[in-house]
Design an enzyme around this catalytic site. Sequence first.
Site, PDB file in Angstrom:
ATOM      1  N   THR A 124     -10.373 -14.906  13.866  1.00 58.89           N
ATOM      2  CA  THR A 124     -10.530 -14.543  12.452  1.00 58.89           C
ATOM      3  C   THR A 124      -9.163 -14.570  11.780  1.00 58.89           C
ATOM      4  O   THR A 124      -8.141 -14.381  12.442  1.00 58.89           O
ATOM      5  CB  THR A 124     -11.029 -13.091  12.293  1.00 58.89           C
ATOM      6  N   ASP A 125      -9.146 -14.759  10.467  1.00 61.59           N
ATOM      7  CA  ASP A 125      -7.907 -14.438   9.765  1.00 61.59           C
ATOM      8  C   ASP A 125      -7.732 -12.929   9.888  1.00 61.59           C
ATOM      9  O   ASP A 125      -8.683 -12.196  10.191  1.00 61.59           O
ATOM     10  CB  ASP A 125      -7.945 -14.887   8.304  1.00 61.59           C
ATOM     11  N   TRP A 126      -6.514 -12.478   9.640  1.00 62.71           N
ATOM     12  CA  TRP A 126      -6.183 -11.067   9.916  1.00 62.71           C
ATOM     13  C   TRP A 126      -6.964 -10.136   8.966  1.00 62.71           C
ATOM     14  O   TRP A 126      -6.700 -10.084   7.775  1.00 62.71           O
ATOM     15  CB  TRP A 126      -4.674 -10.875   9.801  1.00 62.71           C
ATOM     16  N   GLY A 127      -7.951  -9.473   9.520  1.00 59.03           N
ATOM     17  CA  GLY A 127      -8.785  -8.578   8.706  1.00 59.03           C
ATOM     18  C   GLY A 127     -10.012  -9.264   8.134  1.00 59.03           C
ATOM     19  O   GLY A 127     -10.730  -8.693   7.318  1.00 59.03           O
ATOM     20  N   ALA A 128     -10.288 -10.490   8.571  1.00 58.83           N
ATOM     21  CA  ALA A 128     -11.383 -11.251   7.946  1.00 58.83           C
ATOM     22  C   ALA A 128     -12.758 -10.968   8.535  1.00 58.83           C
ATOM     23  O   ALA A 128     -13.757 -11.398   7.988  1.00 58.83           O
ATOM     24  CB  ALA A 128     -11.099 -12.751   8.068  1.00 58.83           C
TER      25      ALA A 128
END
Length: 810
Positions: A228-232
């Site tokens: 995932t993108d960071w926090g996605a």
Amino acid sequence: MKHGDIIKKMTLEEKCAYLSGKNAWATRSFSDIGVDALYHADGPTGVRKQAGKGDHLGLNESVPATCFPTAATLANSWDVELLERVGEGLGLEAAAEDVNVLLGPGINIKRNPLCGRNFEYYSEDPYLSGKLAAAMIKGIQSNGIAACVKHFAVNSQELRRMSMDAVLDERTLREIYITAFEIAIKEGRPKSIMTSYNMVNGVYANENEHLLKDILKKDIGFEGMVVTDWGASNDHALGVKNGSSLEMPAPGLDSARELLKALKTGKIDESDIDARVDELIEITLSTKNKKKIKDKEKLLKDNNKLAREAAVKSIVLLKNEEKILPLDRTKKIAIIGDFAFTPRYQGAGSSMVNATIVDNVQRLIGNDLNIIGMAHGYTRFDKEDEMLVKEAIELAKQADIVLYFFGLNEASESEGLDRTHLRIPSNQISLMEKLAAVNENIVGIISAGSCIEMPWENNLKAILHGYLFGQAGVGAVFELLTGRYSPSGKLSESIVKKYDDVPNKRYYPSKERTSEYRESIFVGYRYFTTANVPVLYPFGYGLSYTEFRYSDIEVDKDKVSFYIENTGKMAGEETAQLYIGIKNSNIFRAKLELKGFKKVSLNPGEKKRLTVYFDDKSFRFYNVATDAFEVESGEYDIYIGSSCMDIRLQSTLYVEGNMKISPYKKDELPSYFEGKVTDIQDSEYRILLGRDIPDGSWGGELRINDALCQMYYAKSFIARFAYKMLDKKLKKSLEGGVPDLNTLFQFNMPFRAIAKMSNGQVSMEMVHSIVKLVNGHFFKGMGGIISGYFKNRRANKMYKKNFLQREDRE
Ligand code: BGC
């Protein structure tokens, strides 16, 4: 499964915990069964490895690393061999820092010039982006580490990037936004891919079955690991089911419990978990034996040289009246502009590198040029400083030639923030005009990572556009100014005359829940060439100190070949571009599309025959009637150009296609058939989409996926107050000239991300209570937060005690 023997040794709880990060950069590890932590670092411009306390936005300093030109700059080189070498350089530094996965390259399409992250991306064209990314990936991975191509997919705006829903038709998705990934993945074979923050057609990219299963795995054949993108991450279980292995950065054990619960309810199977664990183990093991770096000092020196070479090959000469460049060494030269003292060479956000050494003009001036003085001329804040102006004008009066360094300030281009206009600061323009009034020989050197309006360009006799040229960029500028090399960069995006000319200006950035891609395939030059809208400098454009003649085109079913001759007096490089179009098509099309390119180096008088082969992308389009790429039969125009608007050679080729059903009716989509897409009405857009247009309007109560900045209309007084504080903080930081990335991130992040980024301190249950509070249910919300806090703490402790015995503890 490749690693069934290891997976067998893990308990279900360990496997679930393994699928989300342990901290900002690393996964959990179980060394007794041979599973080490997988260590990530940004990124596309240089290795950003945080030595101390990690944070994902680069607030804490990282280990010094070479800052190469940003992707937008490198793309102007059109040089795949160069990108591969830069990739190698990046990979070596990553290996030296024991990084397993380098989070780059970023290849999102520049849908609109206002996107705050355009400096991090290659191009408005998917073919060029894909080819350059593939080369970069090969380079990075040649050192035994993994590249992570990002952000998959349709991530075009920073505003509320974590809650935005990109609404687009399947053809636009496939041809414009996926093709770059397809090429990058098929040719570069990255071991990892990062999903984007946004939703695509109503489903978050990270859990989007169509994106991850149908397109990424089945159609493209991606075999690596999805992160995932960071926090996605939104629905972690759904992500795992659809192919996303690793949730980053550190959601704590709440995400692991989410998986256990999903197993119980039958939402996912253990085989889904095992498949994802297998992918994660595979990338961990296959990046274990990185190249050993014996002499890091030498590596950094070599990479600094490479960064300079890359900048030399990427800087674009936009204009050179009366051949004022290369500079005449006998002339008196004044250097003006604050950027000459403190260069702007990279953008802000997660890609920001702690450069090893930064070239600046003062350090570079030798006896080579007759420099009579230097003056700042303006400050980074958009306010005129009379003393500085006066000093600069006096200096300009005494010089034969002024080198004027200027461009976009630091606050204008950043992750997390879209631009609101394409102008450079007015104090820089006003100084330029004043200088031009006293000296007619002004050479402009621009630093800006993306498109800017240039209504002032008549004041300049020559323009070198450096984009964001990296730590060694200023040296590169001097190599070009003095004629040591001839410029060979060509624009990888169109430079418009004015923002008003941009096709999707009415649809961008969306302030609703949805972002409608009404312009369809007409992005960048595809629109300008089709709708006959003039631009200032077109896609593919760039001058040289020498001249090239194109001749003798020959086309057959496999290839096109032609001669290029250097007819000038200096050695130089030229990038010949293959564009293909078809007239009287039954589907709507751009007038021409880039389908190949070749960069060639020629000495004066030298002539070479170049061949560009057609490939599976040359004639295809995505047919929404059959859900497949197909080829329409017909007579195709084959263009060889020095830019998309400077076609030097032309021919035609009849191609027998396989399209049986045309997906469109001309009378139903008249604007698309004319390429006039700036004002698409609902009725036409609905037909293009093939379904109802989703309602994107805000209203009602806030939800867990609404961004914190939406609290301005929250029912709760406390939430509105929190919004005001956030907004105030953000505005203050922007006035100070440097965006506060932390505040920016919080501003645009949804409530959900509070749990996803808090390292286990906040659970999703608590987030639901926070949202209740925000919506005015104070007691219910507060009660839920307090009880949720204790419940979460207990659950975390229990999970660690009972189920995570084998995991390595720090
Ligand atoms: C960015 C990614 C980056 C990640 C880790 C995110 O905010 O969108 O591109 O790799 O942070 O720093």
